[in-house]
Design an enzyme around this catalytic site. Structure first.
Site, mmCIF file in Angstrom:
data_model
loop_
_atom_site.group_PDB
_atom_site.id
_atom_site.type_symbol
_atom_site.label_atom_id
_atom_site.label_comp_id
_atom_site.label_asym_id
_atom_site.label_seq_id
_atom_site.Cartn_x
_atom_site.Cartn_y
_atom_site.Cartn_z
ATOM 1 N N LYS A 63 0.838 -1.200 0.000
ATOM 2 C CA LYS A 63 0.000 0.000 0.000
ATOM 3 C C LYS A 63 0.874 1.252 0.000
ATOM 4 O O LYS A 63 1.866 1.315 0.748
ATOM 5 C CB LYS A 63 -0.899 -0.019 1.241
ATOM 6 C CG LYS A 63 -1.974 1.058 1.278
ATOM 7 C CD LYS A 63 -2.835 0.928 2.542
ATOM 8 C CE LYS A 63 -4.025 1.861 2.547
ATOM 9 N NZ LYS A 63 -4.879 1.674 3.738
ATOM 10 N N SER A 85 -9.842 1.638 2.629
ATOM 11 C CA SER A 85 -8.958 2.448 1.812
ATOM 12 C C SER A 85 -7.900 1.634 1.067
ATOM 13 O O SER A 85 -7.319 2.131 0.108
ATOM 14 C CB SER A 85 -8.252 3.469 2.698
ATOM 15 O OG SER A 85 -7.396 2.829 3.628
ATOM 16 N N SER A 99 -10.209 -0.890 6.676
ATOM 17 C CA SER A 99 -9.545 -0.637 5.397
ATOM 18 C C SER A 99 -8.826 -1.833 4.784
ATOM 19 O O SER A 99 -8.386 -1.765 3.634
ATOM 20 C CB SER A 99 -8.561 0.524 5.535
ATOM 21 O OG SER A 99 -9.270 1.738 5.524
#
Lengths: 493, 493
Positions: free
Chosen positions: A84, A159, A183
């Site tokens: 990420k 996210s 997330s």
């Protein structure tokens, strides 16, 4: 060697790739090249990456091949992984999905990336995300939304949308995300992959760009539970650079796998099956509960988390409050985007932040600033902390009677792009079942448990603090029973 | 001529102090970045934590915590069982994270008490608290032909900073200065801080208010900043008392505000009104778990406390028969007191303790002063307690005369050689054998018939002249009394 590039099946799990690398079926370099080519084509369809780190990946792959050739290596040596873009990578742009970090290249690796590199994993790219990890659809990214590989008109969740989508799309077998309110688990559910949020304090946050410090953890995505267990083993453990990590030893997460469902006591709290839950999702999850029961687990529907009703408001006080401080450092003075032509320092800071941050980030900074203001602190922040204590106690109580709790991961399957972007509260509701776990700090996992109109549904298991082993064992037993995790999206590239 | 009345005839002056003091730790408050930035090029003592780069986390410097508790114990504070750190939010370019990590409501030290002697009276000053925080960077303002700009040096950012807050127990500028000097002495005695005002490692703000004698309510509090020496503290307080008295005398009200002291004019000028005060939005630092202060640690620190100046001076008076002033002078710094006691111990004769004191306070103190450095100690003159001890012993044994001793000391300062060596090598031993100087005496008597006649004529003082001649001939190595006796017997015979 390049003349005879073997056909590499990218549906394989990390464990299967690792075995193939060990017997010399193909090299890490070949696997990495195939992966890079796959994620480049995937990029056009799903926009899963912000940066593809080709040069670094090939270097790491060659180093992994050297290591493997001597018979050395960890389970992840030579295996491609996506990370990420909230995790600092030395010398590689790290954007947090924001314009604010334009041109920023960290001078250091975050601890989990260091650990990945020590294990010999091959980092192929930095995955797309909601700006500063704030969002549940990946639409709040300065680099454009990620699309769901199961249906490109729909969101992948957020996210960590890029990390979930690239694993679903067979770009990489493994990826890392972060989970502040869901997330990891929510996009894992929406993309039909496995995602785990470790216990708060299990994995180092050092170098992970902070959104809400007291809530977030780094965690693994994979296509099966074994891979997720291996990746968790690689990143877990105390870090002298993160004072909130604990000395608790990291156990062998797969040691209990052969015991399957044996003796598992599973609590099903009614509060997670209320009116907000989509009926078709409910019926998929109820079927999963039946599978647990028929396979030998005992189901207890008497457990309660009554204060969970207050979890969402408490979360949207605590997380924005911490964010309002964590994001104060982006003032254009030291790194990243900077507005230069102001009349004063104040004007330059305010213009920098006005342009650098997106709307959702600004919304949360405003909420957090307000909640911490003189005269409001007791009514908001302090009260939210009290709710937090209650919720933590209620989870502890429920988990004293059973080994884990079972709930849906999300109230609905993947929604359409644009559907909730103008309705923040609607968007927040998609984390209704995941964010109470961040408030309590417990570990939780989402595993695929079926489909609604061709879109994946996630099963959410919540465990006792630092008992990821039981979660993984139950999730693995379920996946062996059902094989939902082997389904691949058909929107082919 | 203006008539001046003393404002304190009419008003009671109430002063509270806030003292910031940098701790002498190896590394910074929250990382292992080196701390001592004095004389270092700007931005060379920085690391990711110091700069607050995204994702960095603080780790508490245990030495800084120990130093703070040690200082608290030396000042009679209570050490609570629990302490925590908080975030103080305010945007400023020299504050890398946009917030300062400090302690809001659970500091390390509470409720101290300090006795001082000022204006000829004993006074007790109560301390409210001592807490620990991080220092900020420094702005360097530049002006290029009218176009002003600022540079930032982050070397100071993250330096451990201890803040001490007194109760409003001080009433005159003299008391304030005596109190500050005492604090500095304690911080240096305990070794926790250099406390150098010029280098900025000891900084003070004063809260001053006036009220008519007998009034219950405190007057509006004015905070004075920018006082960079004890003298400016004194001047600023005195100016402010007169300013506030004038406002009150004219029937006005003193405004609560922050004012800065201007060294050049000796005045204070308004910096920030009450309305302009920041809302710091304090909240608990989520990156640092609350601390439990173990009793064993506090006990250990208490046991490690050095004997403090007041107690030590009292002991010097009684044990070594020193006057109060001598004892106070010798205990002014811990090093001086230790040098004194080391010399006394080496001499091994308590009857000579006061002689040792005279040397230290006299010739040696003179030499130290000549060095022109505020922090100069014995070691900086090139000699040690052993030098002093030998010097005192040589005189006491009659090996050298007191006058030779002064010369020997001078040689020792220059060469660092021990007095015994100097006396030996330069043949400075006192001539005690009368026969050895008989020839000299005879010659002097022959060459000074007038003095001899004067003596014979009953003029006793003529002997002094002749003794002086002997002393000159023997370079001071003769005991003047035995020389006088020898002259008399030689003339009389």
């Amino acid at each position: 060697m390049d003349s005879a590039v073997p056909e590499i099946d990218l549906n394989r799990t990390a464990r299967e790739h690792a075995a193939a690398l060990r017997v010399g079926e193909y090299t890490s370099r070949q696997l990495t090249e195939a992966t890079l080519s796959q994620i480049r084509s995937e990029q056009d369809l799903f926009n899963t990456y912000i940066t593809i780190t080709e040069e670094l990946a090939l270097q790491q792959a060659e180093a992994a091949d050297d290591r493997l050739s001597t018979g050395e290596g960890d389970p992840l040596t030579g295996v491609p992984i996506g990370v990420k873009d909230l995790l600092s990578t030395k010398g590689i742009p790290t954007s947090a999905g924001s314009r604010m970090l334009e041109g920023y290249r960290p001078t250091f690796n975050c601890t989990v990336v260091d650990r990945l590199q020590q294990s010999g994993a091959v980092i192929v790219g930095k995955t797309n995300l909601d700006e500063f990890a704030m969002g549940s659809s990946n639409e709040h990214s300065a680099f454009g939304p990620v699309r769901n590989p199961w249906d490109t008109t729909r969101v992948p969740g957020g996210s960590s949308g890029g990390s979930a989508a690239t694993v679903a799309a067979r770009g990489v077998p493994l990826s890392l995300g972060t989970d502040t309110g869901g997330s990891i688990r929510q996009p894992a559910a929406l993309c039909g992959v496995v995602g785990l949020k470790p216990t708060y304090g299990r994995v180092s946050r050092y170098g992970v760009i902070a959104f809400a410090s007291s809530l977030e953890q780094v965690g693994p995505f994979g296509r099966d539970v074994h891979d997720v267990a291996d990746l968790l083993t690689t990143i877990a453990g105390q870090d002298s650079l993160d004072s909130t990590t604990v000395p608790e030893p990291v156990p062998d997460y797969k040691a209990g796998f052969e015991r399957g469902f044996e003796g598992l006591r599973v609590g099903v709290p009614a509060e997670f099956f209320g009116s907000g839950l989509d009926e078709s999702v409910r019926s998929v999850v109820e079927t999963a509960i039946e599978r647990f029961e028929t396979a030998g687990a005992s189901i207890d529907r008497s457990v309660e988390i009554p204060t969970v009703q207050a979890a969402l408001p408490a979360y949207y006080i605590i997380a924005p409050s911490e964010a309002s401080a964590n994001l104060a450092r982006y003032d254009g003075v030291k790194y990243g985007y900077s507005f230069k032509d102001g009349e004063s320092v104040d004007e330059e800071m305010s213009m920098t932040r006005g342009y650098g941050f997106g709307d959702e980030v600004k919304r949360r900074i405003m909420i957090g600033t307000y909640a911490l203001s003189a005269g409001y602190y007791d009514a908001y922040y302090l009260k939210a902390q009290k709710v937090r204590t209650l919720i933590r106690q209620e989870f502890a109580m429920a988990l004293s009677k059973c080994d884990l709790l079972l709930t849906p991961t999300t109230p609905s399957v993947a929604f359409a792009l644009g559907e909730k972007i103008e309705a923040p509260y609607e968007m927040y509701l998609s984390d209704l079942y995941t964010l109470p776990v961040n408030i309590a700090g417990n570990p939780a996992i989402s595993v695929p448990c079926g489909f609604v109109q061709g879109l994946p549904v996630g099963l959410h298991l919540i465990g006792r603090p630092f008992d990821e082993a039981t979660l993984l064992r139950a999730a693995n037993a379920y996946q062996e029973e059902t094989h939902w995790h082997e389904q691949a999206p058909q929107s082919k590239y | 001529m203006t008539t001046t009345t003393d404002p304190t005839d009419k008003y009671e002056v109430v002063i509270g102090l806030e003292v910031h003091c940098q701790l002498r730790t190896q590394s910074k408050m929250f990382s292992d970045c080196p701390r001592d930035y004095f004389d270092r090029e700007p931005n060379t003592l920085i690391d990711p934590v110091t700069l607050g780069l995204p994702g960095t986390l603080p780790v508490i410097n245990e030495q800084a915590v120990s130093y703070t508790i040690l200082a608290g114990l030396a000042l009679g504070c209570r050490i609570p069982e629990f302490a925590k750190f908080d975030r103080k939010n305010y945007p400023y370019p020299d504050l890398p994270k946009g917030y300062q990590i400090t302690q809001y409501d659970q500091p390390f030290c509470l409720d101290g008490e300090v006795a001082i002697n000022a204006d000829g009276r004993e006074r007790t000053v109560r301390l409210e608290r001592i807490h620990l925080e991080e220092d900020t960077g420094r702005l360097l303002h530049r002006d290029d032909g009218g176009k002003g700009y600022s540079l930032i040096d982050f070397n100071r950012a993250g330096v451990p900073l201890m803040e001490l807050v007194t109760k409003p127990d001080l009433h005159t500028s003299e008391e304030a200065v005596v109190f500050l000097r005492y604090l500095r002495q304690i911080f240096r005695y305990t070794g926790v801080s250099d406390s150098d005002l010029e280098k900025g490692s000891f900084r003070c703000d004063a809260n001053i208010s006036l009220r008519t004698h007998g009034a219950q309510e405190l007057g509006a509090k004015v905070e004075i900043k920018n006082m960079n020496s004890f003298r400016s503290v004194q001047r600023a307080i005195e100016f402010e008392i007169i300013r506030q008295a004038a406002v009150l005398d004219a029937g006005g009200t003193v405004e609560q505000e922050t004012r800065g002291f201007v060294d050049g004019t000796g005045e204070t000028v308004s910096q920030r009104s009450k309305e302009g005060a920041h809302d710091y939005r304090y909240f608990p630092e989520p990156d640092l778990p609350p601390l439990r202060i173990e009793t064993a640690m506090v006990d250990e620190l208490r046991a490690s406390l050095p004997e403090l100046p007041r107690a030590r001076a009292a002991r010097f008076e009684s044990a070594y028969g020193l006057s109060r002033d001598e004892a106070r002078t010798l205990t002014e710094t811990r090093q001086r007191a230790e040098d004194y006691e080391a010399a006394v111990t080496l001499v091994g004769d308590l009857d000579l303790a006061s002689t040792v004191a005279h040397w230290l306070i006299g010739d040696i103190a003179g030499r130290i002063n000549e060095l022109g450095r505020a922090d100069a100690e014995l070691i900086d003159t090139g000699i040690t307690p052993k030098h002093i001890a030998q010097l005192v012993q040589l005189v006491d044994e009659g090996t050298i005369t007191a006058s030779t001793a002064k010369d020997v000391l001078g040689f020792a300062f220059d060469s660092g050689d021990l007095p015994e060596t100097i006396v030996e090598e330069q043949n400075l031993k006192q001539v005690t054998d009368v026969h050895a100087i008989k020839d000299i005496v005879v010659t002097i008597i022959e060459n000074n018939p007038k003095a001899v006649d004067d003596y014979r004529g009953g003029k006793e003082s003529a002997i002094k002249f002749l003794v002086g001649q002997v002393m000159r001939e023997t370079k001071g190595r003769t005991d003047p009394n035995s020389a006088a006796d020898l002259i008399k017997t030689t003339i009389d015979s």
